[in-house]
Design an enzyme around this catalytic site. Structure first.
Site, mmCIF file in Angstrom:
data_model
loop_
_atom_site.group_PDB
_atom_site.id
_atom_site.type_symbol
_atom_site.label_atom_id
_atom_site.label_comp_id
_atom_site.label_asym_id
_atom_site.label_seq_id
_atom_site.Cartn_x
_atom_site.Cartn_y
_atom_site.Cartn_z
ATOM 1 N N TYR A 51 34.684 31.764 43.938
ATOM 2 C CA TYR A 51 36.196 31.483 43.556
ATOM 3 C C TYR A 51 36.331 29.995 42.945
ATOM 4 O O TYR A 51 37.465 29.268 43.180
ATOM 5 C CB TYR A 51 36.825 31.398 45.124
ATOM 6 C CG TYR A 51 37.318 32.614 45.424
ATOM 7 C CD1 TYR A 51 38.101 33.602 44.765
ATOM 8 C CD2 TYR A 51 36.989 33.278 46.898
ATOM 9 C CE1 TYR A 51 38.506 34.871 45.458
ATOM 10 C CE2 TYR A 51 37.269 34.670 47.159
ATOM 11 C CZ TYR A 51 38.040 35.228 46.527
ATOM 12 O OH TYR A 51 38.246 36.439 47.058
ATOM 13 N N PHE A 59 44.927 26.693 49.329
ATOM 14 C CA PHE A 59 44.344 27.762 50.156
ATOM 15 C C PHE A 59 42.708 27.929 50.087
ATOM 16 O O PHE A 59 42.002 28.868 50.669
ATOM 17 C CB PHE A 59 44.979 28.995 49.767
ATOM 18 C CG PHE A 59 45.186 29.400 48.432
ATOM 19 C CD1 PHE A 59 43.772 30.093 47.990
ATOM 20 C CD2 PHE A 59 46.089 29.054 47.586
ATOM 21 C CE1 PHE A 59 43.883 30.627 46.825
ATOM 22 C CE2 PHE A 59 45.887 29.945 46.392
ATOM 23 C CZ PHE A 59 44.993 30.373 46.123
ATOM 24 N N ARG A 87 42.498 46.980 39.376
ATOM 25 C CA ARG A 87 43.528 46.102 39.910
ATOM 26 C C ARG A 87 44.775 46.893 40.437
ATOM 27 O O ARG A 87 45.334 46.219 41.285
ATOM 28 C CB ARG A 87 44.074 44.860 38.861
ATOM 29 C CG ARG A 87 42.820 44.018 38.323
ATOM 30 C CD ARG A 87 42.580 42.807 39.369
ATOM 31 N NE ARG A 87 43.797 41.737 39.213
ATOM 32 C CZ ARG A 87 43.752 40.757 39.894
ATOM 33 N NH1 ARG A 87 42.911 40.530 40.857
ATOM 34 N NH2 ARG A 87 44.796 39.838 39.831
ATOM 35 N N THR A 93 48.523 40.810 44.830
ATOM 36 C CA THR A 93 47.658 39.914 45.598
ATOM 37 C C THR A 93 48.291 39.817 47.124
ATOM 38 O O THR A 93 47.307 39.771 48.196
ATOM 39 C CB THR A 93 47.623 38.413 44.815
ATOM 40 O OG1 THR A 93 46.998 38.747 43.636
ATOM 41 C CG2 THR A 93 46.866 37.344 45.700
ATOM 42 N N ARG A 104 45.748 47.337 49.055
ATOM 43 C CA ARG A 104 46.540 46.403 50.015
ATOM 44 C C ARG A 104 47.849 46.869 50.495
ATOM 45 O O ARG A 104 48.320 46.416 51.534
ATOM 46 C CB ARG A 104 46.728 45.105 49.004
ATOM 47 C CG ARG A 104 45.301 44.549 48.767
ATOM 48 C CD ARG A 104 45.395 43.471 47.616
ATOM 49 N NE ARG A 104 44.470 42.640 47.479
ATOM 50 C CZ ARG A 104 44.210 41.843 46.401
ATOM 51 N NH1 ARG A 104 44.927 41.741 45.333
ATOM 52 N NH2 ARG A 104 42.993 41.048 46.334
ATOM 53 N N ASN A 114 43.810 40.187 52.579
ATOM 54 C CA ASN A 114 43.894 41.242 51.865
ATOM 55 C C ASN A 114 42.908 42.183 51.442
ATOM 56 O O ASN A 114 43.068 42.803 50.549
ATOM 57 C CB ASN A 114 44.746 40.724 50.710
ATOM 58 C CG ASN A 114 44.085 39.726 49.838
ATOM 59 O OD1 ASN A 114 42.911 39.724 49.989
ATOM 60 N ND2 ASN A 114 44.646 39.474 48.832
HETATM 61 O O1 YYY Z 1 42.800 38.353 42.175
HETATM 62 P P1 YYY Z 1 43.731 38.319 43.524
HETATM 63 O O2 YYY Z 1 42.705 38.395 44.448
HETATM 64 O O3 YYY Z 1 44.592 39.122 43.691
HETATM 65 O O4 YYY Z 1 44.347 36.861 43.665
HETATM 66 P P2 YYY Z 1 43.798 35.464 43.214
HETATM 67 O O5 YYY Z 1 44.963 34.653 42.746
HETATM 68 O O6 YYY Z 1 42.622 35.359 42.345
HETATM 69 O O7 YYY Z 1 43.589 34.737 44.705
HETATM 70 C C1 YYY Z 1 42.062 34.945 45.329
HETATM 71 C C2 YYY Z 1 42.479 35.145 46.843
HETATM 72 O O8 YYY Z 1 43.016 33.975 47.229
HETATM 73 C C3 YYY Z 1 43.716 36.256 47.168
HETATM 74 O O9 YYY Z 1 43.090 37.579 46.971
HETATM 75 C C4 YYY Z 1 44.142 35.953 48.638
HETATM 76 C C5 YYY Z 1 44.042 34.285 48.346
HETATM 77 N N1 YYY Z 1 45.208 33.620 48.142
HETATM 78 C C6 YYY Z 1 45.842 33.028 49.344
HETATM 79 O O10 YYY Z 1 45.365 33.005 50.494
HETATM 80 N N2 YYY Z 1 47.163 32.368 49.044
HETATM 81 C C7 YYY Z 1 47.591 32.305 47.878
HETATM 82 N N3 YYY Z 1 48.868 31.639 47.880
HETATM 83 C C8 YYY Z 1 47.200 32.874 46.753
HETATM 84 C C9 YYY Z 1 45.891 33.705 46.986
HETATM 85 MG MG MG Z 2 41.541 36.787 41.550
#
Ligand code: YYY
Ligand code: MG
Length: 150
Positions: A51, A59, A87, A93, A104, A114
C-alpha cells in the site's frame, strides 16, 4: 480487449467470514483463469510496501493493521480486460456505494472491512504480482479457452 493479469487479494475479513469459495467462484464463473493462489499472512513492512502509494493517507496505519490481522488469499487472475472487469466485479471502494451484485455490495458494509483488493491498473497489477508472486504465475491454459473467447 487485451489479455491481462491482475492481482486480487481476499482480505482477512473475507477469509474469517468464509467468503473464499464465493469470491473465487465469481471470478472463475466469469471465465477468468487462476494463474496464482496462496493463503499467506504478511508482516507490516510487506503490507506497507503493497500500500506504499497510500502511505500519506490518514487511514494508512489502520489499513496496514487490518491487512496483517490474519491470513489473506493472494491470487493472480488472467483474462481479457481482467483489470477493469475485476474492479467491476469487486465494486466501489466504499461498500456504502458498491452496487448490489458486486462483491463489496453483497458482502461488506464499512470501507475499513471491504473484503477484497484488486489492482487498479495494468501497471499496478504488474508491480503487485511481482511483490506477491516473485516466483511468477503458473503457466497453464484452460480447456474451456475457445468456449470463452471468440
Ligand atoms: O483500490 P481500492 O481498494 O478500491 O481503494 P484504494 O483507494 O486503493 O484504498 C485502499 C484501501 O484503503 C481500501 O480498499 C479501503 C481503505 N480505505 C479506507 O480505509 N478509507 C478510505 N477513505 C479510503 C480507503
Ligand atoms: Mg487501490
Amino acid at each position: 480487449s487485451k489479455m491481462e493479469q491482475t492481482f486480487i487479494m481476499i482480505k482477512p475479513d473475507g477469509v474469517q467470514r468464509g467468503l473464499i469459495g464465493e469470491i473465487i467462484s465469481r471470478f472463475e464463473k466469469k471465465g477468468f483463469s487462476l494463474k496464482g493462489l496462496k493463503l499467506i499472512r504478511v508482516e507490516r513492512p510487506f503490507a506497507e510496501k503493497h500500500y506504499a502509494d497510500l502511505s500519506a493517507k490518514p487511514f494508512f496505519s489502520g489499513l496496514v493493521d487490518y491487512i496483517i490481522s490474519g491470513p489473506v488469499v493472494a491470487m493472480i487472475w488472467e483474462g481479457k480486460n481482467v483489470v477493469t472487469t475485476g474492479r467491476k466485479i469487486i465494486g466501489a471502494t466504499n461498500p456504502a456505494q458498491s452496487e448490489p451484485g458486486t462483491i463489496r455490495g453483497d458482502f461488506a458494509i464499512d470501507i475499513g472491512r471491504n473484503v477484497i483488493h484488486g489492482s487498479d491498473s495494468v501497471e499496478s497489477a504488474r508491480k503487485e504480482i511481482a511483490l506477491w508472486f516473485p516466483e511468477g504465475p503458473v503457466a497453464w491454459q484452460s480447456c474451456a479457452h475457445s468456449w470463452i473467447y471468440d
